[in-house]
Every structure is written in C-alpha cells, then in structure tokens.
Scaffold this motif. Structure first.
Motif, mmCIF file in Angstrom:
data_model
loop_
_atom_site.group_PDB
_atom_site.id
_atom_site.type_symbol
_atom_site.label_atom_id
_atom_site.label_comp_id
_atom_site.label_asym_id
_atom_site.label_seq_id
_atom_site.Cartn_x
_atom_site.Cartn_y
_atom_site.Cartn_z
ATOM 1 N N HIS A 333 -12.607 4.299 -2.194
ATOM 2 C CA HIS A 333 -12.143 4.279 -0.807
ATOM 3 C C HIS A 333 -12.913 3.350 0.139
ATOM 4 O O HIS A 333 -12.499 3.160 1.271
ATOM 5 N N CYS A 334 -14.027 2.845 -0.267
ATOM 6 C CA CYS A 334 -14.833 2.081 0.688
ATOM 7 C C CYS A 334 -15.204 0.685 0.180
ATOM 8 O O CYS A 334 -15.326 -0.251 0.967
ATOM 9 N N VAL A 369 -22.786 7.038 6.692
ATOM 10 C CA VAL A 369 -21.590 7.399 5.935
ATOM 11 C C VAL A 369 -21.111 8.780 6.378
ATOM 12 O O VAL A 369 -19.921 9.011 6.605
ATOM 13 N N TYR A 370 -22.059 9.690 6.519
ATOM 14 C CA TYR A 370 -21.749 11.063 6.927
ATOM 15 C C TYR A 370 -21.045 11.059 8.293
ATOM 16 O O TYR A 370 -20.031 11.725 8.490
ATOM 17 N N GLN A 371 -21.604 10.255 9.222
ATOM 18 C CA GLN A 371 -21.010 10.199 10.562
ATOM 19 C C GLN A 371 -19.609 9.607 10.540
ATOM 20 O O GLN A 371 -18.709 10.085 11.215
ATOM 21 N N GLN A 372 -19.427 8.561 9.729
ATOM 22 C CA GLN A 372 -18.184 7.800 9.776
ATOM 23 C C GLN A 372 -17.052 8.438 8.971
ATOM 24 O O GLN A 372 -15.891 8.294 9.318
ATOM 25 N N ALA A 373 -17.444 9.102 7.855
ATOM 26 C CA ALA A 373 -16.382 9.532 6.936
ATOM 27 C C ALA A 373 -16.345 11.044 6.708
ATOM 28 O O ALA A 373 -15.433 11.538 6.061
ATOM 29 N N LEU A 375 -18.089 13.626 9.275
ATOM 30 C CA LEU A 375 -18.003 14.235 10.608
ATOM 31 C C LEU A 375 -16.783 13.728 11.367
ATOM 32 O O LEU A 375 -16.252 14.414 12.227
ATOM 33 N N SER A 376 -16.393 12.503 11.063
ATOM 34 C CA SER A 376 -15.199 11.964 11.710
ATOM 35 C C SER A 376 -14.379 11.260 10.638
ATOM 36 O O SER A 376 -14.861 11.050 9.521
ATOM 37 N N ASP A 377 -13.150 10.912 10.969
ATOM 38 C CA ASP A 377 -12.403 10.131 9.984
ATOM 39 C C ASP A 377 -12.259 8.688 10.461
ATOM 40 O O ASP A 377 -11.251 8.038 10.251
ATOM 41 N N ALA A 378 -13.351 8.217 11.132
ATOM 42 C CA ALA A 378 -13.353 6.826 11.592
ATOM 43 C C ALA A 378 -13.207 5.872 10.412
ATOM 44 O O ALA A 378 -12.653 4.786 10.538
ATOM 45 N N MET A 379 -13.758 6.269 9.263
ATOM 46 C CA MET A 379 -13.671 5.455 8.047
ATOM 47 C C MET A 379 -12.939 6.236 6.971
ATOM 48 O O MET A 379 -13.146 7.442 6.871
ATOM 49 N N PRO A 380 -12.207 5.627 6.139
ATOM 50 C CA PRO A 380 -11.713 4.249 6.232
ATOM 51 C C PRO A 380 -10.841 4.078 7.469
ATOM 52 O O PRO A 380 -10.178 5.052 7.859
ATOM 53 N N GLY A 382 -8.181 3.919 10.013
ATOM 54 C CA GLY A 382 -6.794 4.363 9.962
ATOM 55 C C GLY A 382 -6.438 5.060 8.654
ATOM 56 O O GLY A 382 -5.279 5.128 8.276
ATOM 57 N N ASN A 383 -7.459 5.565 7.990
ATOM 58 C CA ASN A 383 -7.306 6.166 6.652
ATOM 59 C C ASN A 383 -6.400 5.329 5.756
ATOM 60 O O ASN A 383 -5.555 5.845 5.007
ATOM 61 N N LEU A 384 -6.663 4.019 5.812
ATOM 62 C CA LEU A 384 -5.885 3.037 5.044
ATOM 63 C C LEU A 384 -5.795 3.367 3.563
ATOM 64 O O LEU A 384 -4.804 3.073 2.910
ATOM 65 N N THR A 385 -6.880 3.961 3.033
ATOM 66 C CA THR A 385 -6.923 4.173 1.585
ATOM 67 C C THR A 385 -6.566 5.612 1.209
ATOM 68 O O THR A 385 -6.854 6.060 0.115
ATOM 69 N N TRP A 386 -5.974 6.324 2.145
ATOM 70 C CA TRP A 386 -5.511 7.690 1.875
ATOM 71 C C TRP A 386 -6.610 8.588 1.328
ATOM 72 O O TRP A 386 -6.504 9.143 0.252
ATOM 73 N N MET A 387 -7.650 8.749 2.061
ATOM 74 C CA MET A 387 -8.744 9.589 1.596
ATOM 75 C C MET A 387 -8.392 11.047 1.856
ATOM 76 O O MET A 387 -7.985 11.412 2.963
ATOM 77 N N GLU A 388 -8.568 11.904 0.822
ATOM 78 C CA GLU A 388 -8.226 13.324 0.946
ATOM 79 C C GLU A 388 -9.409 14.098 1.508
ATOM 80 O O GLU A 388 -10.556 13.675 1.393
ATOM 81 N N PHE A 389 -9.103 15.289 2.036
ATOM 82 C CA PHE A 389 -10.159 16.147 2.574
ATOM 83 C C PHE A 389 -11.220 16.458 1.515
ATOM 84 O O PHE A 389 -12.418 16.402 1.764
#
Ligand code: HEC
Length: 419
Positions: A333-334, A369-373, A375-380, A382-389
């Motif tokens: 995903h990254c 990484v923790y902050q971006q992906a 705690l928030s869904d800032a990354m990826p 627009g969730n371009l890569t369809w990251m699941e919970f």
C-alpha cells in the motif's frame, strides 16, 4: 511563507538578541570586576571612600571612586546594572522554547536513553532549571556559605552531578544545553533575587538615615564571585551545543566539569593581573593540558554504536510475525510511492523524503506512519490503494510493539541493571 520558515527567522532574530544581551551583560560584569580588583586604596580619597581608579577610554579620562557602603550624600540618580542580565535570560529562555521545546524530539529526547514524550521532556527540563536554582540558593544560605572554598567545592560537585543526571535523561545535545540553561539561570537569579534586592535594601536604609545591614553586601559579593567564575564555562556550553564532538560523547559530563575548572583558572589569571598580584602563567599551561584532555575524552567517548546498529538491535527484538505483517502491508500500500525510485507514475523521489522499502525504514519512521495511516487515513492519499481497516490494525500492532520496547529501555530498566 511557510510557518517553519517564519519560525526559523524568528530563531535567527532571538539568537541575535540573546548574543547581544549576553555581550552587554558579560562585558559590564568583566569591566566591574577588573575595576574592583584594580582600585587604588592608598591615595588620598574622599570621606568614606574605599578606592579609586583613573582610566582612559574613547578620548576622555574617567575618575572612578568606590564606596563600600555609600557616600555621605547619596546622589538622586543612580545607574543600575541589571537589564543586561535579565534580557540575556529572557531572550535565552525564548530561544530554548523555539529550538529545544518546539523540537524536543530532535534536540531534547533520546528514546534510547529514556522514552519520554514531548510533554514529559519539557516538564523535566523546566523542573531541572527551577530545582537547580533552589538547591544552589539553599546551599549558599546554609552553614556552608560561611566558608567560601568549601562552598565553591560543594557547588562544583552539585553542578557536575546535575550534568551527569541530565546526560542520562536527555540526548547529548539536550543535556548540554539543559545544564547551560541551569547555570545561566542561577547567575541571573543571583542578580535578580539576591544582588539587586540587597542593594535596594541598602539604598532604602541609607535614604532613611539608618545604618544598612552589612549582610547584603557580603552576600552580593559572594554571588558576584560565583557569577564571575561561571561566566566562561557557560559560554563554552552554549557554543558547545553546536559541536557534536563536545556533546555527543559518553564523557560530556566530565568534559563539562573540566571546562568549569579551565574557566576558573583563566578567571584567576585575569583577576590576579587586575589586582596587580602578578601573572600566574601556570594557569594557561594547565588549561592547555586540560583542553587536550577534553579532546582525548571526546575521542574515546564517541558513541560506539551507530543509529543503524541500534535499529538492527531493535528490529531483532520485535516480534517477527508482527513486523512481517506490517512490512507486507506497507509493501502493497505504500512502497509504490515511498521508495527511493517510486514506481508511481510521475513520482521520482520518495514523497517528503519518506522511504519505506525496508523494515528498518518502517521502524525508523513508525511515529509518522502511525499518524498518517493509523490515527488518520491521510495515507494512502484518498485511500488510492484501497487499504482495509484490518491492514491499518497491523500497522498499529507494530507501533505498539515498538513503543513497548522503548518503554522497557527506560531509566528504571537501566537502574535495575546497575543495582
Ligand atoms: C500514491 C502515492 C502514495 C501512497 C500510496 C502513499 N503515500 Fe504517503 N505520501 C505521499 C505524498 C505525495 C506525500 C507528501 C504529502 C505532503 O506533501 O504533505 C506523502 C507523505 C507521507 C508521509 C510524511 C508526512 C509528513 O507530513 O511528513 C508519511 C509518513 C507517509 N506518507 C506514509 C505513508 C504510508 C504509511 C503509506 C501506506 C500506508 C503511504 N504513505 C502511502 C504519497 C503516497
């Protein structure tokens, strides 16, 4: 203009003011010490005067007369010397906030020593500064205060002890600045809490026509002497914070102790000369030898383990499955963006310089990484890569694992190891 740049400019400005205020303070204090030592007490002096000096500067001649208590008639207007000291402290404290507190993770905290969060680190630093002054003041006012030599020795031991303690808690650079601020605060507090208030009481008594209490003069003289001997070490510490070979060594606290001794030796040289008691050149010889000792200590105290080695150590301690799971998620995903050569179209460098190709890189950047992906869904984006919970959860597990490990590296563990 980006905020970061604004703060950088603010830092430039505050540092400039701080150095200027410091020059004014130390300059006037050096001047008065030299004047004090060079007073001629044997000439014919006005009533109640203690000594006089003739000086020439800037095209004119100055005739200065010193009264130990006060002249018979106190003039209406007196020039006080205190704002140089206060301005140095205020600008210095502001600089401390701008550099060390606003970027405590970079300059103050070393999670391999004690895993502090920013709030804890700042609280410990502030407490350290306050307690430093309180303990120093108590020592001076205690019975020890009657014996100047014993007092100076006690204060020396106290300062070296604090610098050892700080070097165990903070990063090398953080510890160095912390002790510098602690000593600087002691010096300014000496002016603000002891010397100036004492002088005010003396003036008030004189105006009332009473005999002032001589204790104020005695105390001021003692504190002034301490300030005199602490000046050179403090400047060395403040500059030393810019040279890794001075602070980034296991022996930085011993280096500091030696610097205090060198500072005292050099002051002794000048004090003797001003007092026309000869020139003790041996002080320079010993100072030079001590400085060579500092260079030697810095060399042998160099950190024998690099950050990369620390990282590998950490990696080996982390649960293998947790690490592999997280690395697989990041891989999928990254990494198309966060790699030295991103495969994402149109991207040529890792965004924001964050590369996540190896597990070492993931560990090193785990907070971000923790902050971006997680705690928030800032990354990826627009969730371009369809990251699941559930995939975000595997990053959370890695984060928790690393935090757990950092905690265990804390001061308690170290103490337990020693005991
Ligand atoms: C499509 C490309 C792309 C993907 C996929 C991607 N990122 Fe990013 N990432 C970016 C860009 C672009 C930035 C810079 C954003 C900015 O300038 O604020 C960035 C910035 C970051 C930053 C730095 C943030 C900062 O403000 O310093 C981190 C950390 C990060 N990404 C982590 C991740 C993680 C973890 C993943 C996978 C879960 C991921 N990214 C997936 C493009 C991507």
């Amino acid at each position: 203009m980006h905020w970061e740049i604004f703060f950088l400019w603010l830092e430039v400005l505050v540092r400039w003011v701080h150095v200027i205020a410091g020059i004014a303070w130390i300059g006037s204090s050096f001047y008065f010490i030299a004047l004090d030592y060079s007073l001629n007490t044997k000439t014919k002096l006005p009533l109640k005067a203690h000594g006089e000096a003739w000086q020439v500067h800037g095209g004119g001649f100055y005739h200065l007369v010193k009264y130990l208590v006060a002249p018979k008639n106190l003039p209406d207007e007196l020039t006080w010397f205190k704002w140089e000291a206060y301005a140095t402290w205020i600008s210095g404290f502001f600089l401390l906030i701008l550099v060390y507190y606003a970027h405590s993770q970079l300059y103050l905290i070393d999670t391999f020593k004690v895993d502090l969060n920013e709030f804890q680190a700042i609280c410990i630093s502030l407490l350290g500064i306050a307690i430093g002054w309180i303990v120093y003041d108590i020592i001076c006012r205690s019975k020890l205060g009657d014996n100047n030599n014993l007092l100076v020795l006690t204060i020396f031991i106290f300062i070296v002890f604090c610098s050892y303690l700080f070097s165990e808690i903070f990063s090398g650079r953080g510890a160095f600045t912390q002790i510098g601020v602690m000593i600087g605060t002691i010096m300014v507090a000496n002016v603000a809490m002891v010397i100036i208030p004492g002088q005010k009481k003396v003036v008030a008594a004189l105006i009332k026509g009473n005999q002032p209490d001589p204790i104020h003069g005695k105390r001021a003289k003692q504190r002034s002497l301490h300030n005199n001997y602490l000046t050179l070490p403090v400047i060395f510490i403040m500059l030393g914070g810019h040279y890794p070979m001075i602070f980034a060594t296991d022996f930085s606290w011993i280096i500091l102790a030696i610097v205090i001794i060198i500072g005292a030796l050099i002051r002794h040289f000048f004090n003797s000369r001003h007092a026309k008691k000869g020139s003790p050149w041996w002080t320079w010889l010993i100072s030079a030898l001590l400085f060579i000792l500092i260079m030697f200590l810095s060399q042998i105290g160099k950190p024998n383990i690099s950050n990369d080695e620390k990282l590998t150590l950490l990696k080996n301690k982390i649960n293998y499955i947790v690490l592999t799971n997280a690395a697989n998620v990041v891989e999928v995903h990254c990494v198309m963006c966060h790699a030295q050569n991103p495969s994402w179209e149109g991207m040529n460098i890792p965004p924001k310089g964050v590369s996540l190709e190896t597990s070492e890189e993931i560990i090193r950047n785990i907070d971000m990484v923790y902050q971006q992906a997680v705690l928030s869904d800032a990354m990826p984006p627009g969730n371009l890569t369809w990251m699941e919970f559930s995939q975000r959860e595997s990053l959370r597990r890695l984060y928790n694992e690393i935090i757990e490990y950092r905690k265990n590296e804390g001061l308690w563990e170290k103490l337990k190891e020693i005991l």
